[in-house]
Motif scaffolding. Structure first.
Motif: not given
Length: 660
Positions: A43-44, A47, A61, A63, A68, A70, A183
């Motif tokens: 999931t993001d 972000g 970003l 993936r 993931e 960033a 997060t």
């Protein structure tokens, strides 16, 4: 060495971003990543952290399966095959020589590229050994799709931080502690061991962090992890080994070589255009650095900055003014009042990311703010104490007794091995197995090192137990000293102190403070005393030459006597501001507020101890640092633990924060 054939590296960001590459470093930069349980659960979350740690640039970003990554306002590069990707925050001081080496040895035309692209080249040429060829302040994340491996690395000295946590079924990392908390996967639970070490040192050392379960990657190390969350940590540079590389130079040759390396380190850090700030604090290290700067760049571009606390007289300020006049450089001064400290303290603590008990954090904050108004780059003398022996605590009288005296278990551990192991220990075990363990533990303890820890401790003797019975048991300085077992192999008696401070106070108290607070004001710092070549050379200089006098940093003092005959004498740094602060009623007011604070409420700090310290105002100078440390921890606790993370909370004044 086997080298791989490398395809051309491609820079994935737009051309406008490339033009900004020289200025990226001064912004609030961040790198982060998450390994999810499976590709279907990605999931993001990264972000979403933008709300807590805002950025003026869009996030980069990436993936891949359950990974993931960033980067915020940092260069991001990928090779032509799109199999190797790098997020890089920092600066390579050997960028030019590294480009030249890659071009001459391998015939690749490497021009006009940034550090992230250069790291991709270095990795594909040297594989996992690429870090040995990088020099400078940096933190990076490199992912190799073909191997399914993620590499996280931190520079040799520790100018840039990196936090990580394994929390099943997730694995996360970030260059900011609040980036992990944002997060939502990492609970806002404080680490009692870290809090206990904070009360001892005034900062959180080594691989500990203020949040339970979160670790710091040590300087000079890299972490390697695969997509199954199997990881290992390895060291790629050892500071202790540099002390065994003794130089064979004469005294004159040593001074010449030292000056030459300092010139190169200073020259390599000077930007091509724009004003440059020099932190001129009136001490030997900053004055010497300003002298080198004034001889390596046009003086009209060089600006000296001095921030002092509000006090009747400051010898450091007067020396800074005389030095600026002697070197014919522009000089800006300002003073910090207690009112300004209380107004901005929540902002300072928020940007520090971790609690720091150093009273000079206020000075650093306003210094960064002042420099940021006119300069994007500033030179600091950080590292001069640890590399050159510039602290007065290295020059304690040799006849001064150890504090406290060694326990009986220590003397029993020093008995002849046969008597101790075959007679004493079996006999003691009959009555007390725990005391037998104490004797065994003392066999490997370096008492000089433990005594040094106790001498520099924030809370000495029984004071720590009285201030916090809860945290006292969570930290043992003797156990902590075992992390530095290599000290016993270092030549000389004082090199061990330099090594210990370079591994603890320098990265975890000073560099983290300067890096965070100057980044908040869009200023990039350059530390010539921490140049790898200079650090390695000075480690090899014989101890008797580094400590050949009664005043701190005699080797630098003697060098400057040869180079600058007109420079003023340099005073030792004294905490003269304490008298002014202790007389200010606002400090006593906020110290009394601690009695109703969250730390007392949680049982982490003793209300009885606080009342005792505040009962007699004339004794406040003796305990001011301890009360200031607890005040800072209280502010951090309210910002990071007591409530959901919200950057707007940092805009409150100290009064407003205590009312919420």
């Amino acid at each position: 060495m086997v080298y791989k054939e490398v395809s051309r590296v491609r820079f994935v960001l737009n051309r406008d971003y490339r033009k900004k590459a020289d200025w990226i470093q001064g912004k609030m930069r961040r790198i982060g990543g998450i390994l999810y349980p499976s590709p279907f659960e990605v999931t993001d979350l990264l972000g979403a952290t933008q709300e807590v740690v805002p950025s003026s640039e869009p996030v980069s970003l990436y993936r891949y399966k359950n990974l993931e990554l960033a980067g915020w306002e940092v260069p991001y590069a990928v090779n032509e095959k799109k199999t190797t990707r790098v997020f890089f925050d920092g600066r390579l001081v050997n960028k030019t020589s590294l480009q030249k080496e890659l071009k001459e040895k391998h015939g690749f035309p490497i021009r006009g590229i940034n550090e992230a692209e250069l790291v991709v080249y270095a990795y594909e040429f040297w594989d996992e050994e690429f870090l040995e060829h990088l020099s400078g302040p940096f933190v990076l994340a490199l992912f190799d799709e073909e191997k399914g491996l993620l590499f996280l690395a931190r520079d040799r000295i520790g100018e840039k931080p990196l936090f990580w946590i394994s929390r099943n079924p997730y694995w996360l990392f970030s260059t900011e502690l609040r980036g992990l908390l944002a997060t939502g996967l990492v609970p806002q639970t404080p680490s009692l061991e870290a809090f206990a070490s904070y009360l001892y040192f005034g900062f959180i050392p080594q691989d500990l962090s203020a949040i339970q379960g979160v670790n710091k990657l040590l300087p000079g190390h890299y972490l390697k992890i695969n997509l199954k969350r199997q990881s290992s940590i390895e060291q790629y540079w050892s500071y202790s080994k540099q002390f065994s590389n003794k130089t064979s130079h004469s005294v004159d040759e040593t001074y010449h070589k030292m000056g030459e390396k300092m010139e190169i380190a200073t020259r390599m850090g000077i930007p091509h255009t724009g004003n440059v700030g020099s932190i001129l604090q009136g001490n030997l290290g900053s004055s010497a650095l300003s002298w080198f700067l004034s001889h390596e760049m046009p003086r009209e571009r060089l600006h000296g900055y001095t921030i002092s606390f509000e006090e009747p007289y400051s010898p450091e300020l007067e020396t800074a003014k005389m030095t600026a006049k002697t070197l014919s450089i522009q000089h800006k001064t300002a003073t910090v009042s207690p009112d300004l400290v209380f107004r901005d303290l929540p902002k300072i603590i928020w940007n520090l990311d971790e609690p720091n008990a150093d009273p000079y954090i206020a000075q650093t904050w306003f210094l960064a703010k002042t420099i940021g108004e006119t300069c994007r780059y500033a030179f600091s003398d950080l590292g001069s104490d640890e590399v050159l022996g510039g602290s007065s605590r290295y020059y304690l009288p040799e006849k001064e007794p150890l504090y406290p005296p060694p326990p009986l278990a220590y003397y029993l551990s020093r008995l002849p091995e046969k008597i101790r192991d075959k007679c004493l220990l079996p006999f003691i075990e009959i009555f007390s197995s725990s005391y037998k363990y104490r004797i065994l533990r003392n066999i490997e303890i370096n008492r000089e090192q433990v005594a040094y820890l106790m001498h520099t401790a924030l809370f000495k003797g029984k004071g720590r137990r009285k201030a916090s019975p809860e945290l006292f048991q969570a930290f043992d300085p003797e156990v902590f000293s075992q992390r530095f077992h290599k000290l016993t192999s270092l030549p000389g008696s004082k090199n061990g102190f330099l090594y210990y401070d370079a591994k603890t106070e320098l990265p975890d108290k000073k560099l983290s403070q300067y890096e965070r607070l100057f980044s908040a004001h869009n200023v990039e710092l350059i530390h010539p005393y921490l140049d790898t070549s200079f650090v390695e050379f000075m480690a090899g200089v014989p101890e008797e030459m580094k400590f050949s006098g009664e005043a701190p940093a005699p080797i630098l003092r003697n060098l400057m006597t040869r180079l600058c005959h007109e420079c003023p004498p340099f005073p030792e740094r004294k905490d003269s501001y304490l008298d002014t602060w202790c007389e200010n009623p606002q400090f006593r007011f906020f110290f009394f507020q601690l009695l109703e604070g969250r730390l007392v409420e949680e049982g982490l700090i003793s209300a009885k101890w606080i009342r005792t310290q505040l009962k007699y105002p004339k004794l406040l100078p003796r305990t001011f640092r301890q009360l200031w440390a607890i005040l800072n921890l209280e502010v951090w606790f309210r910002l990071y633990i007591h409530r959901p993370l919200n950057p707007n909370t940092a805009n409150l004044t100290l009064d407003e924060l205590f009312l919420t």
